[in-house]
Design a protein around this motif. Structure first.
Motif, PDB file in Angstrom:
ATOM      1  N   SER A 125       0.598  -0.958   0.025  1.00 29.30           N
ATOM      2  CA  SER A 125      -0.412   0.038   0.411  1.00 29.30           C
ATOM      3  C   SER A 125       0.959   1.251   0.086  1.00 29.30           C
ATOM      4  O   SER A 125       2.078   1.452   1.270  1.00 29.30           O
ATOM      5  CB  SER A 125      -0.666   0.057   1.111  1.00 29.30           C
ATOM      6  OG  SER A 125      -1.576   1.432   1.133  1.00 29.30           O
ATOM      7  N   TYR A 126       0.687   1.907  -1.118  1.00 25.14           N
ATOM      8  CA  TYR A 126       1.473   3.501  -1.221  1.00 25.14           C
ATOM      9  C   TYR A 126       1.044   4.665  -0.171  1.00 25.14           C
ATOM     10  O   TYR A 126       1.600   4.962   0.463  1.00 25.14           O
ATOM     11  CB  TYR A 126       1.207   4.316  -2.606  1.00 25.14           C
ATOM     12  CG  TYR A 126       2.100   3.670  -3.823  1.00 25.14           C
ATOM     13  CD1 TYR A 126       3.066   2.551  -3.471  1.00 25.14           C
ATOM     14  CD2 TYR A 126       2.296   3.947  -5.264  1.00 25.14           C
ATOM     15  CE1 TYR A 126       3.919   2.285  -4.575  1.00 25.14           C
ATOM     16  CE2 TYR A 126       2.308   3.331  -6.080  1.00 25.14           C
ATOM     17  CZ  TYR A 126       2.851   2.324  -5.684  1.00 25.14           C
ATOM     18  OH  TYR A 126       4.106   1.987  -6.915  1.00 25.14           O
ATOM     19  N   GLN A 127      -0.187   3.843  -0.288  1.00 30.94           N
ATOM     20  CA  GLN A 127      -0.694   5.550   1.034  1.00 30.94           C
ATOM     21  C   GLN A 127      -0.171   4.444   2.860  1.00 30.94           C
ATOM     22  O   GLN A 127      -0.404   5.236   3.568  1.00 30.94           O
ATOM     23  CB  GLN A 127      -2.502   4.597   1.490  1.00 30.94           C
ATOM     24  CG  GLN A 127      -2.926   5.773   2.136  1.00 30.94           C
ATOM     25  CD  GLN A 127      -2.973   7.425   1.826  1.00 30.94           C
ATOM     26  OE1 GLN A 127      -3.251   8.268   0.440  1.00 30.94           O
ATOM     27  NE2 GLN A 127      -2.243   7.578   2.704  1.00 30.94           N
ATOM     28  N   ALA A 128      -0.396   3.549   3.099  1.00 35.70           N
ATOM     29  CA  ALA A 128       0.622   2.415   3.938  1.00 35.70           C
ATOM     30  C   ALA A 128       1.475   3.470   4.169  1.00 35.70           C
ATOM     31  O   ALA A 128       2.045   3.948   5.551  1.00 35.70           O
ATOM     32  CB  ALA A 128       0.090   1.902   4.575  1.00 35.70           C
ATOM     33  N   ARG A 129       2.179   3.837   3.049  1.00 36.24           N
ATOM     34  CA  ARG A 129       3.641   4.313   3.803  1.00 36.24           C
ATOM     35  C   ARG A 129       3.494   5.641   3.697  1.00 36.24           C
ATOM     36  O   ARG A 129       4.221   6.391   4.414  1.00 36.24           O
ATOM     37  CB  ARG A 129       4.147   4.101   2.407  1.00 36.24           C
ATOM     38  CG  ARG A 129       5.075   2.379   2.032  1.00 36.24           C
ATOM     39  CD  ARG A 129       5.851   2.307   0.721  1.00 36.24           C
ATOM     40  NE  ARG A 129       5.159   0.846   0.632  1.00 36.24           N
ATOM     41  CZ  ARG A 129       4.945   0.345  -0.941  1.00 36.24           C
ATOM     42  NH1 ARG A 129       5.552   0.843  -1.677  1.00 36.24           N
ATOM     43  NH2 ARG A 129       4.283  -0.879  -1.482  1.00 36.24           N
ATOM     44  N   ARG A 130       2.957   6.676   3.270  1.00 38.50           N
ATOM     45  CA  ARG A 130       2.806   7.908   2.843  1.00 38.50           C
ATOM     46  C   ARG A 130       2.015   7.904   4.590  1.00 38.50           C
ATOM     47  O   ARG A 130       2.849   9.013   5.011  1.00 38.50           O
ATOM     48  CB  ARG A 130       1.387   8.582   2.287  1.00 38.50           C
ATOM     49  CG  ARG A 130       1.782   8.517   0.780  1.00 38.50           C
ATOM     50  CD  ARG A 130       0.696   9.256  -0.177  1.00 38.50           C
ATOM     51  NE  ARG A 130       0.928   8.749  -1.577  1.00 38.50           N
ATOM     52  CZ  ARG A 130       0.313   8.328  -2.239  1.00 38.50           C
ATOM     53  NH1 ARG A 130      -0.823   7.248  -1.802  1.00 38.50           N
ATOM     54  NH2 ARG A 130       0.858   7.776  -3.246  1.00 38.50           N
ATOM     55  N   ASP A 131       1.432   7.327   5.048  1.00 39.05           N
ATOM     56  CA  ASP A 131       0.895   7.501   6.559  1.00 39.05           C
ATOM     57  C   ASP A 131       2.153   6.790   7.639  1.00 39.05           C
ATOM     58  O   ASP A 131       1.773   8.031   8.287  1.00 39.05           O
ATOM     59  CB  ASP A 131      -0.849   6.418   5.851  1.00 39.05           C
ATOM     60  CG  ASP A 131      -1.553   6.596   5.900  1.00 39.05           C
ATOM     61  OD1 ASP A 131      -1.911   7.915   5.588  1.00 39.05           O
ATOM     62  OD2 ASP A 131      -2.850   5.750   6.040  1.00 39.05           O
ATOM     63  N   LEU A 132       2.879   6.585   7.440  1.00 37.59           N
ATOM     64  CA  LEU A 132       3.887   6.193   7.855  1.00 37.59           C
ATOM     65  C   LEU A 132       4.511   6.949   8.051  1.00 37.59           C
ATOM     66  O   LEU A 132       5.337   7.075   9.097  1.00 37.59           O
ATOM     67  CB  LEU A 132       4.572   4.746   7.398  1.00 37.59           C
ATOM     68  CG  LEU A 132       6.008   4.085   8.541  1.00 37.59           C
ATOM     69  CD1 LEU A 132       5.299   3.879   9.612  1.00 37.59           C
ATOM     70  CD2 LEU A 132       6.599   3.143   7.437  1.00 37.59           C
ATOM     71  N   LEU A 133       5.097   8.030   6.834  1.00 32.45           N
ATOM     72  CA  LEU A 133       6.054   8.917   7.113  1.00 32.45           C
ATOM     73  C   LEU A 133       5.555   9.898   7.536  1.00 32.45           C
ATOM     74  O   LEU A 133       5.650  11.199   8.012  1.00 32.45           O
ATOM     75  CB  LEU A 133       6.294   9.411   5.131  1.00 32.45           C
ATOM     76  CG  LEU A 133       7.656   8.184   5.184  1.00 32.45           C
ATOM     77  CD1 LEU A 133       7.712   8.761   3.343  1.00 32.45           C
ATOM     78  CD2 LEU A 133       8.607   8.548   5.594  1.00 32.45           C
ATOM     79  N   ALA A 134       3.871  10.167   7.684  1.00 31.60           N
ATOM     80  CA  ALA A 134       2.922  11.386   8.044  1.00 31.60           C
ATOM     81  C   ALA A 134       3.063  11.447   9.758  1.00 31.60           C
ATOM     82  O   ALA A 134       3.465  12.790  10.138  1.00 31.60           O
ATOM     83  CB  ALA A 134       1.669  11.378   7.636  1.00 31.60           C
ATOM     84  N   HIS A 180       7.424  18.952  11.484  1.00 30.43           N
ATOM     85  CA  HIS A 180       6.739  20.333   9.876  1.00 30.43           C
ATOM     86  C   HIS A 180       5.942  21.347  10.487  1.00 30.43           C
ATOM     87  O   HIS A 180       6.185  22.392  10.862  1.00 30.43           O
ATOM     88  CB  HIS A 180       6.151  19.566   8.982  1.00 30.43           C
ATOM     89  CG  HIS A 180       6.526  18.699   8.050  1.00 30.43           C
ATOM     90  ND1 HIS A 180       8.159  19.481   7.563  1.00 30.43           N
ATOM     91  CD2 HIS A 180       6.436  17.673   7.481  1.00 30.43           C
ATOM     92  CE1 HIS A 180       8.367  18.731   5.966  1.00 30.43           C
ATOM     93  NE2 HIS A 180       7.547  17.535   6.367  1.00 30.43           N
ATOM     94  N   ALA A 181       4.729  21.037  11.806  1.00 30.82           N
ATOM     95  CA  ALA A 181       4.533  21.384  12.456  1.00 30.82           C
ATOM     96  C   ALA A 181       4.631  22.426  13.024  1.00 30.82           C
ATOM     97  O   ALA A 181       4.559  23.244  13.996  1.00 30.82           O
ATOM     98  CB  ALA A 181       3.181  20.829  13.026  1.00 30.82           C
ATOM     99  N   MET A 192       8.362  27.523  15.043  1.00 30.81           N
ATOM    100  CA  MET A 192       9.343  28.173  15.656  1.00 30.81           C
ATOM    101  C   MET A 192       9.670  29.595  14.449  1.00 30.81           C
ATOM    102  O   MET A 192       9.732  30.329  14.918  1.00 30.81           O
ATOM    103  CB  MET A 192      10.516  26.955  15.505  1.00 30.81           C
ATOM    104  CG  MET A 192       9.503  26.072  16.776  1.00 30.81           C
ATOM    105  SD  MET A 192      11.174  24.783  16.827  1.00 30.81           S
ATOM    106  CE  MET A 192      13.132  25.425  16.629  1.00 30.81           C
ATOM    107  N   GLU A 193       8.802  28.825  13.365  1.00 25.21           N
ATOM    108  CA  GLU A 193       9.269  30.237  11.855  1.00 25.21           C
ATOM    109  C   GLU A 193       8.741  31.396  12.841  1.00 25.21           C
ATOM    110  O   GLU A 193       8.710  32.582  12.155  1.00 25.21           O
ATOM    111  CB  GLU A 193       9.394  29.384  10.912  1.00 25.21           C
ATOM    112  CG  GLU A 193       9.641  30.533   9.691  1.00 25.21           C
ATOM    113  CD  GLU A 193       8.758  30.426   8.389  1.00 25.21           C
ATOM    114  OE1 GLU A 193      10.216  30.565   7.520  1.00 25.21           O
ATOM    115  OE2 GLU A 193       8.626  28.920   7.790  1.00 25.21           O
TER     116      GLU A 193
END
Length: 154
Positions: free
Chosen positions: A112-121, A128-129, A134-135
């Motif tokens: 699952s590409y989506q599962a990998r995207r979710d893992l990274l997210a 990122h937040a 901080m910026e």
């Protein structure tokens, strides 16, 4: 810094080969130890976080990553160092594309590409937040408050 700032142009030859963009490994090595002249750790952390996240997502989904396996290893080492200097711990259980692939297989994301995207997210979105906050805080600290209650001068 933006993700493209971590690349430099290699000119093409006079016989028609177009210029190519390659990772600036010297910049990454410098950045591991200190911010280069003209930039700061926060800006570098923002750009490098986007580059690493985007390239890992490309590798884990449809391809198109811009870094080699060794360059990703260098980018991750550099990202850890830069984030540490701005007070963010990066705890990634892989060190390059190959070990990222092994990790996603262990996490049952192989089909699952989506599962990998979710893992990274799950890993990168809090970073990122935090970098965005901080910026924003750094920007607010340099903005001056007006002395007068009027909205404009004239």
């Amino acid at each position: 810094m933006r993700p493209d700032d971590f690349f430099h142009e290699v000119p093409g030859d006079p016989w028609g080969d177009l210029p190519t963009w390659v990772v600036d490994e010297r910049l990454l090595n410098t950045l591991r130890h200190r911010p280069p002249s003209g930039t700061d750790d926060l800006s570098a952390a923002i750009g490098l976080t986007h580059l690493v996240h985007d390239d890992l997502e490309c590798f884990g989904t449809n391809g198109g990553e811009r870094l080699s396996n060794d360059q990703m290893a260098l980018a991750l080492r550099t990202l850890r160092a830069v984030l540490e200097r701005v007070g963010i711990a990066l705890d990634i259980p892989w060190r390059d594309y190959t070990t990222f692939r092994n990790h996603w297989i262990k996490k049952d994301c192989a089909n699952s590409y989506q599962a990998r995207r979710d893992l990274l997210a799950e890993l990168f979105e809090p970073i990122h937040a935090r970098l965005t906050a901080m910026e924003d805080q750094a920007l607010e600290s340099v903005l001056a408050n007006p002395v007068t209650p009027h909205q404009s001068t004239g």
